[in-house]
Every structure is written in C-alpha cells, then in structure tokens.
Design an enzyme around this catalytic site. Sequence first.
Site, PDB file in Angstrom:
ATOM      1  N   GLN A 114     -10.772 -11.288  37.891  1.00  0.00           N
ATOM      2  CA  GLN A 114     -10.079 -10.275  37.199  1.00  0.00           C
ATOM      3  C   GLN A 114     -10.590  -8.722  37.671  1.00  0.00           C
ATOM      4  O   GLN A 114     -11.841  -8.301  37.739  1.00  0.00           O
ATOM      5  CB  GLN A 114      -9.637 -10.191  35.935  1.00  0.00           C
ATOM      6  CG  GLN A 114     -10.726 -10.380  34.802  1.00  0.00           C
ATOM      7  CD  GLN A 114     -10.445 -10.578  33.540  1.00  0.00           C
ATOM      8  OE1 GLN A 114     -10.133  -9.702  32.547  1.00  0.00           O
ATOM      9  NE2 GLN A 114     -10.087 -11.257  33.280  1.00  0.00           N
ATOM     10  N   HIS A 154      -9.450  -4.206  35.655  1.00  0.00           N
ATOM     11  CA  HIS A 154      -8.761  -3.281  35.213  1.00  0.00           C
ATOM     12  C   HIS A 154      -8.567  -2.242  35.652  1.00  0.00           C
ATOM     13  O   HIS A 154      -9.237  -1.413  36.329  1.00  0.00           O
ATOM     14  CB  HIS A 154      -9.283  -3.251  33.741  1.00  0.00           C
ATOM     15  CG  HIS A 154     -10.087  -4.827  32.785  1.00  0.00           C
ATOM     16  ND1 HIS A 154      -8.892  -6.110  32.811  1.00  0.00           N
ATOM     17  CD2 HIS A 154     -10.635  -5.336  32.432  1.00  0.00           C
ATOM     18  CE1 HIS A 154      -9.454  -6.714  32.365  1.00  0.00           C
ATOM     19  NE2 HIS A 154     -10.938  -6.264  31.802  1.00  0.00           N
ATOM     20  N   GLU A 161     -14.046  -2.047  29.235  1.00  0.00           N
ATOM     21  CA  GLU A 161     -14.339  -3.400  27.852  1.00  0.00           C
ATOM     22  C   GLU A 161     -16.154  -2.864  27.798  1.00  0.00           C
ATOM     23  O   GLU A 161     -17.272  -3.592  28.412  1.00  0.00           O
ATOM     24  CB  GLU A 161     -13.253  -4.973  28.239  1.00  0.00           C
ATOM     25  CG  GLU A 161     -13.936  -5.273  29.049  1.00  0.00           C
ATOM     26  CD  GLU A 161     -13.191  -6.596  29.559  1.00  0.00           C
ATOM     27  OE1 GLU A 161     -12.415  -6.794  29.138  1.00  0.00           O
ATOM     28  OE2 GLU A 161     -14.212  -7.387  30.371  1.00  0.00           O
ATOM     29  N   ARG A 163      -5.019 -10.756  38.257  1.00  0.00           N
ATOM     30  CA  ARG A 163      -5.893 -11.354  38.650  1.00  0.00           C
ATOM     31  C   ARG A 163      -6.081 -11.754  39.876  1.00  0.00           C
ATOM     32  O   ARG A 163      -4.357 -11.862  40.371  1.00  0.00           O
ATOM     33  CB  ARG A 163      -5.867 -12.496  37.743  1.00  0.00           C
ATOM     34  CG  ARG A 163      -5.504 -12.511  35.602  1.00  0.00           C
ATOM     35  CD  ARG A 163      -4.788 -13.340  35.390  1.00  0.00           C
ATOM     36  NE  ARG A 163      -4.984 -13.005  33.638  1.00  0.00           N
ATOM     37  CZ  ARG A 163      -4.045 -12.857  33.408  1.00  0.00           C
ATOM     38  NH1 ARG A 163      -3.230 -12.125  33.839  1.00  0.00           N
ATOM     39  NH2 ARG A 163      -4.213 -12.441  32.147  1.00  0.00           N
TER      40      ARG A 163
END
Length: 390
Positions: free
Chosen positions: A97, A99, A134, A273
């Site tokens: 994945q 972001h 993150e 994804r």
Amino acid sequence: MPHATPMRLATTIRPYDWGSVTALPELFGTEPTGEPQAELWMGAHPGAPSTAGGVPLNELIARDPAATLGERCAERFGPVLPYLLKVLAIERPLSLQVHPTTAQAEAGYADENARGIPLDDFARTYKDASHKPEMVCALTPFHGLCGFRSPEAAAGLLDRLGVPGLDPWSETLRAGEPAQALRAVFAAMLNDAARPLRAEAEAALLESPDPGLAAYAGIARAYPGDPGIVAALLLHHVTLRPGEALYLGAGVPHAYLGGIGVEIMANSDNVLRCGLTSKHVDVPELMRVVDFTPSDPHRVEPVADGSGAYGYRPPAPEFALTRYELTGAGAHILPGGVPGIVLCVEGEARLGDDLTLRPGQSAFVPAAAPSTRVSGKGTAYLAQPGAFTK
C-alpha cells in the site's frame, strides 16, 4: 470546567483477516473472540471513534474544542483530534500500500463524493480528505517492507531467483534512470500480462533456500497467485526490535508482515492498495500517488530523558509518541495544554490518583486538564500532536 480530567476510553478492535486471533488477548489478558483481532483503535476518527462515558470522542471534541484540544491545536488542525493511535497484531502480511499527500487526498475525496460513491462502498478509495503519514513502534519483533531499494539492488534480488524470464526487468532496472526504471518495472509486474512470469517467480521463491528471499517466500505462501508478491521484491525488508520505530511518509510503498506494534498516524483512513489484500485494489490511483524514488527506511530513534521516558519525534506535525518505562518509583508529568491519549501496554499505569490503566486500556487527557502525573509499574505510551511536543 467540563472536560478537565483524564477520561477512560472504550475502544474498538477491527477484525481484519490479517490479524492474530491470540496476540492481543495474550498481550492484554483478555479472552479470545475466535476471530482475528487486527487493530485496536484509539482516537476520534469517525470510522470507529473511541467513547468516553458513552459519548463518541469526536462528539465530545466537537462540543468543546477549546477544552478538549486546546487553542493551539484547534487553530492548527481544526476542531478534530489530529492523530489516530492503534495497536497492530499482524499474523499474516497486510496489503502492499501507499498513502496520499494532503492535496491528493483532498482531490480524490472530492472526486469520489462528486461521483456519488458512498463512504462505505467496497470500491471507495478515499475515506477522508487527509494525508496519512504514520509511525510504528515495535512491541515485539516486527518486520515489514518499506520504500524502494536501489534499482541495482532490486535487480540483484530478481537475479537470485534464477528465472530467465525476469532478465528484461533486471536489465531495465540497471539501465534506466532510477525512479523511471522502478516505475516501469513495478507497473509491468502488476500488469495482468505478466501473470505467467509472476507464477514462475512465485514458484522459484517457494523453492529457494536463500535466506535473503525468505520474507518474500512467506508473502507467497500467504497470498498465492497475488500480483503483489513479485512487486514486493523491489522494496526493502525491514526488521524492528522492541522499542524501535519506523516512519512512513506520503508516497512511500510499504507492507507490514508480522509482529505487534503501537502505530500512530494522522487522523485518516486513506489507503491505496495494489496487492496482498482482500480489500479494494486501485492500481491506477496507486501508480499516480506512489513515490518511485529509491530511499532508505526512515527509522526514528527515541530520545531518552534519563528518567524512563523515550520520545519518538517523526517529521509529522500531527503526532508524536512518548514511551514511559514505569518502575514504581516516582512519576512523570505529562505535557499539558494539548490533547493526549495514554495507552498501557504492560503492567499498570496510573493517571493522577483516580484512574488506573491495565494492558490494552487507554485514556484521553484533554488539553484543559491540569498537570497530570503518570506512575505505576509497567509500560505506557503517550500520543500527542507533534507540532507542540518537544
């Protein structure tokens, strides 16, 4: 004054199929449910807000942003908690994945709204208008994939499979400008025309005794036939020991493979994804968002203050973490004036004199709370906005 004391949170556990059935119950001393327990969410994201006194945290914040968030935080980020705290328990690899940036998220969210795609639709890509940097801090040995290797290193890994059909990809990686070469090979790997070649590579992975390929063979066993298996070979394999942390910015491709960790991120659920998942896959949008620049994994070294506090300060204004190793002697004073969430992961953590947290339990500390002491014997994490945390 309302919202001036720490509030115990009731939280949600997400039962995603990659989660462990036993890891969180063993860590927190709770009964297994018989289904995977993948992510424990602590925060105010509307998708699964924590509650305090039976009221969703996002509602409490909306009622009184000044008291819950503080003026600085509300002015910087708006009337929302800027971060989301989680505990991950990974039994099998989760999706390959990436972001988006804030601009990409805002545009994608507006576009899908304009096209009338419901937020809970399986084919929905953008769940909100925020970016999602993150950081994960390992509680147990933890490993994953993060960022593109150099093209030369990626070509060398492909060569070790001993599959002649992969040679054109290796040649492209060695001959081209790095980002362009990685983009071309990554796209070719995900293309359906490469299915027979991916099957050859997958079989070679499963048969290889090469320890440098073991993590990728594990992915192949977890997701047989998935297009992300070969694409994963382009990414670094990263291992974290307990207490070590990894930061992931916008555009950095990644996939967590195993372990338990505390994860903190901007208050978003935007994930694009391209494989290793039963969730929605959006390869064209991922290709538009991903950063193909080779990069080393961004490890975040904790800074110790000498009293048992370890600060993790990634380059994200929305969040920061502090780990407290509580010895039973003395107390730490939590920074005030900003919204915090305290999570106990081991032993016992006491907030002031009235609130005791045990493993898996958490509390929201509003900005209006006076100086709050954390004491006890165990390990606790404090989440706060990074912009106002030293």
